[in-house]
Design a protein around this motif. Structure first.
Motif, PDB file in Angstrom:
ATOM      1  N   ALA A  88       0.842  -1.199   0.000  1.00  0.00           N
ATOM      2  CA  ALA A  88       0.000   0.000   0.000  1.00  0.00           C
ATOM      3  C   ALA A  88       0.874   1.244   0.000  1.00  0.00           C
ATOM      4  CB  ALA A  88      -0.910  -0.003   1.218  1.00  0.00           C
ATOM      5  N   LEU A  89       2.078   1.091   0.533  1.00  0.00           N
ATOM      6  CA  LEU A  89       2.997   2.220   0.652  1.00  0.00           C
ATOM      7  C   LEU A  89       4.395   1.670   0.414  1.00  0.00           C
ATOM      8  CD1 LEU A  89       1.911   4.962   1.412  1.00  0.00           C
ATOM      9  CD2 LEU A  89       2.715   4.616   3.731  1.00  0.00           C
ATOM     10  N   ARG A  90       5.152   2.318  -0.502  1.00  0.00           N
ATOM     11  CA  ARG A  90       6.504   1.807  -0.779  1.00  0.00           C
ATOM     12  C   ARG A  90       7.514   2.897  -0.499  1.00  0.00           C
ATOM     13  NH1 ARG A  90       4.842  -1.371  -5.874  1.00  0.00           N
ATOM     14  NH2 ARG A  90       2.679  -0.745  -6.011  1.00  0.00           N
ATOM     15  N   ASP A  91       8.284   2.706   0.515  1.00  0.00           N
ATOM     16  CA  ASP A  91       9.440   3.541   0.799  1.00  0.00           C
ATOM     17  C   ASP A  91       9.116   5.037   0.722  1.00  0.00           C
ATOM     18  OD1 ASP A  91      12.069   3.745   1.551  1.00  0.00           O
ATOM     19  OD2 ASP A  91      12.693   4.202  -0.505  1.00  0.00           O
ATOM     20  N   VAL A  92       8.306   5.478   1.640  1.00  0.00           N
ATOM     21  CA  VAL A  92       7.905   6.879   1.658  1.00  0.00           C
ATOM     22  C   VAL A  92       8.663   7.625   2.750  1.00  0.00           C
ATOM     23  CG1 VAL A  92       6.007   8.379   2.344  1.00  0.00           C
ATOM     24  CG2 VAL A  92       5.620   6.579   0.668  1.00  0.00           C
ATOM     25  N   SER A  93       9.260   8.746   2.369  1.00  0.00           N
ATOM     26  CA  SER A  93       9.897   9.616   3.352  1.00  0.00           C
ATOM     27  C   SER A  93       9.320  11.009   3.212  1.00  0.00           C
ATOM     28  CB  SER A  93      11.410   9.656   3.140  1.00  0.00           C
ATOM     29  OG  SER A  93      11.952   8.370   3.340  1.00  0.00           O
ATOM     30  N   LEU A  94       9.127  11.671   4.346  1.00  0.00           N
ATOM     31  CA  LEU A  94       8.474  12.987   4.306  1.00  0.00           C
ATOM     32  C   LEU A  94       8.776  13.719   5.594  1.00  0.00           C
ATOM     33  CD1 LEU A  94       6.310  14.841   2.906  1.00  0.00           C
ATOM     34  CD2 LEU A  94       4.599  13.633   4.267  1.00  0.00           C
ATOM     35  N   GLU A  95       8.900  15.026   5.467  1.00  0.00           N
ATOM     36  CA  GLU A  95       9.075  15.827   6.663  1.00  0.00           C
ATOM     37  C   GLU A  95       7.970  16.865   6.721  1.00  0.00           C
ATOM     38  OE1 GLU A  95      12.880  18.133   8.284  1.00  0.00           O
ATOM     39  OE2 GLU A  95      13.262  16.125   7.498  1.00  0.00           O
ATOM     40  N   VAL A  96       7.242  16.882   7.815  1.00  0.00           N
ATOM     41  CA  VAL A  96       6.192  17.882   7.997  1.00  0.00           C
ATOM     42  C   VAL A  96       6.683  18.864   9.043  1.00  0.00           C
ATOM     43  CG1 VAL A  96       3.790  18.279   8.589  1.00  0.00           C
ATOM     44  CG2 VAL A  96       4.443  16.136   7.504  1.00  0.00           C
ATOM     45  N   ARG A  97       6.747  20.154   8.669  1.00  0.00           N
ATOM     46  CA  ARG A  97       7.300  21.140   9.590  1.00  0.00           C
ATOM     47  C   ARG A  97       6.309  21.445  10.704  1.00  0.00           C
ATOM     48  NH1 ARG A  97       8.121  24.413   4.350  1.00  0.00           N
ATOM     49  NH2 ARG A  97       9.757  23.159   3.371  1.00  0.00           N
ATOM     50  N   SER A  98       6.839  21.904  11.791  1.00  0.00           N
ATOM     51  CA  SER A  98       6.004  22.230  12.933  1.00  0.00           C
ATOM     52  C   SER A  98       5.017  23.337  12.564  1.00  0.00           C
ATOM     53  CB  SER A  98       6.893  22.674  14.096  1.00  0.00           C
ATOM     54  OG  SER A  98       6.112  22.806  15.246  1.00  0.00           O
ATOM     55  N   GLY A  99       3.760  23.145  12.878  1.00  0.00           N
ATOM     56  CA  GLY A  99       2.745  24.165  12.632  1.00  0.00           C
ATOM     57  C   GLY A  99       2.265  24.215  11.203  1.00  0.00           C
ATOM     58  N   GLU A 100       2.749  23.311  10.392  1.00  0.00           N
ATOM     59  CA  GLU A 100       2.389  23.337   8.981  1.00  0.00           C
ATOM     60  C   GLU A 100       1.032  22.674   8.746  1.00  0.00           C
ATOM     61  OE1 GLU A 100       4.985  22.690   4.952  1.00  0.00           O
ATOM     62  OE2 GLU A 100       5.139  21.163   6.501  1.00  0.00           O
ATOM     63  N   LEU A 101       0.331  23.138   7.725  1.00  0.00           N
ATOM     64  CA  LEU A 101      -0.909  22.491   7.285  1.00  0.00           C
ATOM     65  C   LEU A 101      -0.603  21.828   5.955  1.00  0.00           C
ATOM     66  CD1 LEU A 101      -3.939  21.943   7.521  1.00  0.00           C
ATOM     67  CD2 LEU A 101      -4.374  24.196   6.570  1.00  0.00           C
ATOM     68  N   ILE A 102      -0.626  20.515   5.959  1.00  0.00           N
ATOM     69  CA  ILE A 102      -0.159  19.801   4.767  1.00  0.00           C
ATOM     70  C   ILE A 102      -1.251  18.865   4.270  1.00  0.00           C
ATOM     71  CG2 ILE A 102       0.887  17.699   5.728  1.00  0.00           C
ATOM     72  CD1 ILE A 102       3.438  18.558   4.145  1.00  0.00           C
ATOM     73  N   ALA A 103      -1.350  18.748   2.947  1.00  0.00           N
ATOM     74  CA  ALA A 103      -2.387  17.897   2.354  1.00  0.00           C
ATOM     75  C   ALA A 103      -1.753  16.692   1.687  1.00  0.00           C
ATOM     76  CB  ALA A 103      -3.186  18.692   1.324  1.00  0.00           C
ATOM     77  N   LEU A 104      -2.333  15.523   1.904  1.00  0.00           N
ATOM     78  CA  LEU A 104      -1.946  14.336   1.140  1.00  0.00           C
ATOM     79  C   LEU A 104      -2.980  14.179   0.037  1.00  0.00           C
ATOM     80  CD1 LEU A 104      -1.134  11.813   4.038  1.00  0.00           C
ATOM     81  CD2 LEU A 104       0.374  13.474   2.935  1.00  0.00           C
ATOM     82  N   LEU A 105      -2.526  14.353  -1.204  1.00  0.00           N
ATOM     83  CA  LEU A 105      -3.459  14.385  -2.328  1.00  0.00           C
ATOM     84  C   LEU A 105      -3.160  13.229  -3.263  1.00  0.00           C
ATOM     85  CD1 LEU A 105      -5.571  15.960  -4.085  1.00  0.00           C
ATOM     86  CD2 LEU A 105      -3.644  17.184  -5.070  1.00  0.00           C
ATOM     87  N   GLY A 106      -4.192  12.561  -3.688  1.00  0.00           N
ATOM     88  CA  GLY A 106      -3.984  11.480  -4.645  1.00  0.00           C
ATOM     89  C   GLY A 106      -5.279  10.768  -4.930  1.00  0.00           C
ATOM     90  N   PRO A 107      -5.290   9.980  -6.002  1.00  0.00           N
ATOM     91  CA  PRO A 107      -6.499   9.212  -6.293  1.00  0.00           C
ATOM     92  C   PRO A 107      -6.668   8.094  -5.273  1.00  0.00           C
ATOM     93  CG  PRO A 107      -4.737   8.621  -7.808  1.00  0.00           C
ATOM     94  CD  PRO A 107      -4.219   9.737  -6.967  1.00  0.00           C
ATOM     95  N   SER A 108      -7.833   7.438  -5.268  1.00  0.00           N
ATOM     96  CA  SER A 108      -8.032   6.367  -4.295  1.00  0.00           C
ATOM     97  C   SER A 108      -7.083   5.223  -4.627  1.00  0.00           C
ATOM     98  CB  SER A 108      -9.479   5.893  -4.312  1.00  0.00           C
ATOM     99  OG  SER A 108      -9.792   5.383  -5.577  1.00  0.00           O
ATOM    100  N   GLY A 109      -6.539   4.618  -3.594  1.00  0.00           N
ATOM    101  CA  GLY A 109      -5.556   3.565  -3.789  1.00  0.00           C
ATOM    102  C   GLY A 109      -4.138   4.085  -3.896  1.00  0.00           C
ATOM    103  N   SER A 110      -3.946   5.397  -3.699  1.00  0.00           N
ATOM    104  CA  SER A 110      -2.604   5.946  -3.828  1.00  0.00           C
ATOM    105  C   SER A 110      -1.802   5.786  -2.546  1.00  0.00           C
ATOM    106  CB  SER A 110      -2.684   7.422  -4.208  1.00  0.00           C
ATOM    107  OG  SER A 110      -3.401   8.133  -3.218  1.00  0.00           O
ATOM    108  N   GLY A 111      -2.463   5.373  -1.464  1.00  0.00           N
ATOM    109  CA  GLY A 111      -1.731   5.157  -0.212  1.00  0.00           C
ATOM    110  C   GLY A 111      -1.820   6.317   0.746  1.00  0.00           C
TER     111      GLY A 111
END
Lengths: 282, 290, 358
Positions: free
Chosen positions: C17-40
């Motif tokens: 469902a998820l392959r080798d994902v790395s991500l940094e979310v900064r403190s206080g940030e508003l972040i969106a995960l966008l993708g079609p269904s099944g994108s993980g």
């Protein structure tokens, strides 16, 4: 169609057959159920209040009613606990033979009560396999109120399971996840989130089991021993009074029991109405 | 490696279930409870029935009184089931397809026999048709026997099995609504055509389900039938009553032999019921299933 | 609270469902995960919350390794798509739930819980509804209660799964603005999942575009829109037309015709990505894209042309201001203002240009 008061008796519909279907339904229901029940009421009314009261409060009658209620309550309570357990296990866990177990739950609905009665009697009699074990522990089951509880537990077993099961299946896993993200441990989630959601179904199942157990006859008489004042249930006393041609006593006792049945029916309806009003659905 | 910490974490269960030990303990408790209360009595019936061997078993079943009881049981079911089937269809048509005053009262009345003690179901007929009953003298004058005769048994059986078909059909037909029937009418079909070509096929599995349960109860009813039957051997004994008589005569092997036939009927009913639920569950009403 | 995700992988049975994902979310940030269904995207959100366990990889909240913490210990506020409100509890009891189930030592007093719940009810603008039950609320109101309930536990991060997915369009727009407002006031690090690009681009500080269990691109709305990192992102965000082309010595060829578009990318087959409103209809000239108009539709303030171009009669859409009244029929020529070229088998290489031909 409009009644004399101007209230619509029924909403107009393009479908045909309303008169025929409803007419047949009412006539059939009337002949099979309502007229005979009316006979009971008429017979009771013929007793007069004093006569009815004397018969309805006869010590043997009261003792039979107490026994029927006490044992039915005990059986319904046992089934409330184990019914919840069985429903939970069937809905939540996958284990070998789950479908078979699920199908077996309805056995008490399908197995004639007389058959259940003699089977339980043979198992729990002092010389039966379970009865012998119990006897070693100094416990007599058959021919005591305990035996009646066993039989009533058997016949009312499906009610609690079958009312809780669909509600449990509908509970959204998200609810439990939500509770977990809010910091609730598994036990707190079960106690504060799942159990309260099941309360209406548990009450309904309990009342259905109780109603069935109070009136049960066939499965009890073989195991009960039928000793007056000790293990003589109310339905059996009705039969005994009939066999003595003491119709008045039978009628009065039947009236007592009917009143109780209706009270339970009313209670079930109230629980469901309350649950619908508060939670949006049963 | 980055998943050193996960060696422990990876085995952690999903948040919406219990530990394996708890799960196993609960399943075990449930299975033991059911084995004790359901399986054991069922096993006891067959064990006792064959205690005298196959020959004794067959002899008990071929006994004339037993055969008479089997015949009467089949006759009673053969009358009660079709009668309640027609009633169930009529009641469901009226309740599910139309809105009228007093509907919820009607539904409650249909369910009434389920909440009445079977003994009382028999008693009411005795009070109506019995020798001391309201219609007793009139019946006697005209030579009609109902109580302690087959008609009484049939009536009492119809009473206790009355709700089975109706309570399967009503919720299902309410869920289905009247759209199909209205479409058929608009295409020019007449009332009976609509019923037989549209409504009946839509509810056939639920109908079968209801008849199955109705039949099981009709053949197995004891309390109500016991009150009205009079226990006349070969004449007014159904199988459950025959079981009682044999048992009370301490003829246990014969009692359990007849009982085993009824237990077999119960098992067949359960199997068919499960098959219906698994294969046609979508065609049964969720509300009516149990 | 900063969230750091390292090499996260999640397998369900045989599928990843998820392959080798790395991500940094900064403190206080508003972040969106966008993708079609099944994108993980939902899987990633549930992994952050601790509702799922990763097959591999780690998650850090600040400096703390949260990977082995249970969901209860992670202290995240999670808002579910279908609200997951407890229907046997009043609004107030729902909001106070997370405080009531705390161990005795950390549990606020009954009055403090009530006060906090009322305060949050005020924050989500539902004062006066505290005694209602969830079944008595509208969808938008339920979502607000769900958010208040998540905020009540003073979460380290706020996670929302398709928070507006079950609402109708009007309520959605209102709640979007309102969520941004709440975020600006409370300052929680917030991650939300959506399949609605308008929602993501309008609301989020940064957008994470995902497909097939991978992150395609992380960036601001402008970056995602103007410089899509891959064909997948280009076609997922906004409208697009695609022309099969050849790159030869830095020039783009449609069939055998050289367009006056230059790219810095190796020779070979490629795809030219265009957006409808980044194309001009021009006088016919040598380097333009020739096309035949097959339909013209008026759509609000713009006029939409559908054209067929090239030997393979590829469909291209062009949007021009509706006040351009000259007739568009038959053969026309197109000149893209902005465009991007992605080599067909060039691995991760891509190239593109603005104001090409200038």
């Amino acid at each position: 169609m409009t009644s004399a008061l101007g209230l619509p008796l029924r909403r107009p519909s393009v479908l045909p057959g309303f008169g025929l279907a409803l007419g047949f339904t009412l006539v059939y229901l009337g002949l099979v159920v309502l007229v005979p029940l009316a006979a009971l009421v008429l017979k009771t009314a013929g007793l007069g209040w004093a006569g009815f009261w004397a018969l309805a409060t006869d010590p043997r009658t009261l003792s039979a009613l107490r026994l029927s209620f006490g044992t039915a309550l005990a059986a319904a309570a046992i089934n409330l606990v184990f019914g919840l357990l069985v429903a939970w296990v069937l809905v939540r866990y996958d284990f070998p033979g789950r479908r078979l177990v699920d199908a077996m739950i309805d056995l008490p609905f399908a197995l004639p009560t007389a058959v259940a009665g003699i089977a339980l009697a043979s198992l729990y009699a002092p010389n039966g396999p379970i009865g012998a074990l119990a006897a070693m522990a100094g416990l007599r089951i058959a021919f005591t109120p305990l035996g009646i509880v066993v039989a009533l537990t058997f016949v009312s077993l499906p009610f609690v399971v079958r009312t809780i099961q669909p509600v449990l299946e509908e509970i959204d896993r998200e609810l439990e996840e939500a509770a977990a993200t809010l910091g609730a441990g598994r036990l707190a989630t079960l106690r504060r989130v799942i159990l309260p959601t099941l309360v209406p179904a548990m009450l309904t199942g309990f009342a259905l089991a109780l109603a069935r157990a109070v009136g049960e006859y066939g499965s009890v008489i073989f195991i009960a021993g039928n000793i007056p004042y000790v293990s003589e249930i109310a339905p059996l006393l009705i039969v005994i009074r009939l066999e003595e041609f003491h119709y008045q006593a039978a009628t009065a006792l039947a009236c007592d029991m009917l009143a109780v049945s209706f009270a339970l029916l009313l209670a079930i309806n109230l629980v469901q109405a309350w649950s619908r009003g508060r939670f949006g659905h049963v | 490696m980055s998943d050193v910490a996960l060696a422990a974490g990876g085995a952690v269960r999903p948040v919406t279930t219990e530990t394996r030990a708890v799960r196993r303990a609960l399943v075990a408790a449930a299975v033991v409870f059911l084995a004790l209360f359901l399986v054991l009595p069922l096993a006891a019936v067959f064990a006792e029935a064959f205690r005298a061997g196959l020959a004794g078993y067959l002899a008990a079943i071929r006994e004339p009184d037993a055969l008479a009881a089997i015949r009467l049981t089949l006759l009673v079911a053969a009358i009660a089931c079709p009668a309640n089937l027609v009633f169930g269809l009529a009641a469901a048509w009226a309740v599910a397809k139309f809105e009228f005053r007093g509907k919820s009262l009607l539904v409650t009345l249909i369910d009434l026999p389920f909440s009445i003690s079977p003994v009382i179901s028999g008693l009411v007929y005795v009070l109506l048709f019995g020798a001391q009953g309201l219609l007793g003298p009139w019946l006697k004058a005209h030579g009609i026997e109902i109580i302690f005769a087959v008609p009484g048994i049939v009536l009492a059986t119809i009473f206790v099995t009355l709700p089975f078909v109706a309570r399967e059909l009503i919720p299902l037909m309410q869920e289905q609504g009247s759209g199909d029937e209205e479409a058929a009418l608009s295409l020019g079909a007449g009332g009976w055509k609509v019923f037989f070509l549209v409504t009946l096929p839509n509810v056939k599995w639920a109908l079968l389900y209801g008849v199955l349960l109705c039949n099981a109860r009709a053949m197995g009813e004891f309390g109500a039938v016991s009150v009205v039957s009079g226990h006349i051997r070969s004449l007014t004994n159904t199988m459950p009553l025959q079981v009682e008589i044999l048992y009370n005569e301490y003829n246990f092997a014969a009692a359990f032999a007849v009982a085993s036939l009824l237990a077999g009927l119960a098992l067949v009913t359960l199997v068919l019921k499960s098959v219906l639920e698994w294969r046609y569950g979508h065609a049964l009403s969720a509300a009516g299933r149990h | 609270m900063q969230i750091r995700i390292q090499n996260l992988r999640k397998d369900f049975a045989a599928t990843a469902a998820l392959r080798d994902v790395s991500l940094e979310v900064r403190s206080g940030e508003l972040i969106a995960l966008l993708g079609p269904s099944g994108s993980g995207k939902t899987t990633l959100l549930r992994l952050i919350a601790g509702l799922e366990r990763p097959t591999h990889g780690r998650i850090f909240f600040g400096e703390e390794d949260a990977s082995s913490l249970s969901v209860q210990e992670r202290n995240v506020g999670f808002v579910f798509q279908h609200y997951a409100l407890f229907r046997h509890m009043s609004v107030l009891d729902n909001i106070g739930f997370g405080l009531r189930v705390r161990p005795r030592a950390r549990r606020p007093s009954r009055n403090a819980i009530r006060a906090r719940a009322l305060e949050l009810l005020d924050l989500v603008q539902l004062s006066g509804l505290e005694e209602r039950f969830p079944s008595q609320l509208s969808g938008g109101q339920r979502q607000r209660v769900a958010l208040a309930r998540a905020l009540a536990i003073e979460p380290r991060v706020l996670l929302l799964d398709e928070p507006f997915g079950a609402l109708d369009a009007k309520v959605r727009k209102d709640l979007r603005r309102w969520l941004r407002d709440i975020h600006d006031r409370t300052g929680h690090t917030t991650v939300f999942v959506t399949h609605d690009q308008d929602e993501a681009l309008e609301l989020a500080d940064r957008v994470v575009v995902m497909s097939n269990g991978r992150i395609d691109q992380v960036g601001t709305a402008d970056e995602i829109y103007e410089q899509p990192a891959s064909p997948a992102v280009f076609s997922f965000i906004g409208e697009s037309s695609v022309l099969p082309v050849q790159v030869k010595r830095g020039w783009i060829y449609l069939d055998d015709r050289a367009l006056d578009l230059r790219v810095d990318c190796p020779d070979g087959p490629a795809e030219l990505y265009l957006r409808p409103h980044d194309i001009d209809v021009v006088e016919s000239h040598a380097g333009a894209i020739p096309g035949i108009v097959s339909a013209v539709r008026r759509q609000g303030g713009i006029r939409r042309l559908e054209l067929e171009t090239g030997a393979r009669r590829t469909r291209v859409e062009v949007a021009i201001p509706a006040d351009q009244t000259r007739s568009f029929a038959g053969r026309v020529s197109l000149r893209p203002r902005r465009w991007r070229v992605y080599p067909l088998n060039g691995g991760g290489l891509q190239s593109g240009g603005d104001q090409a031909g200038a």
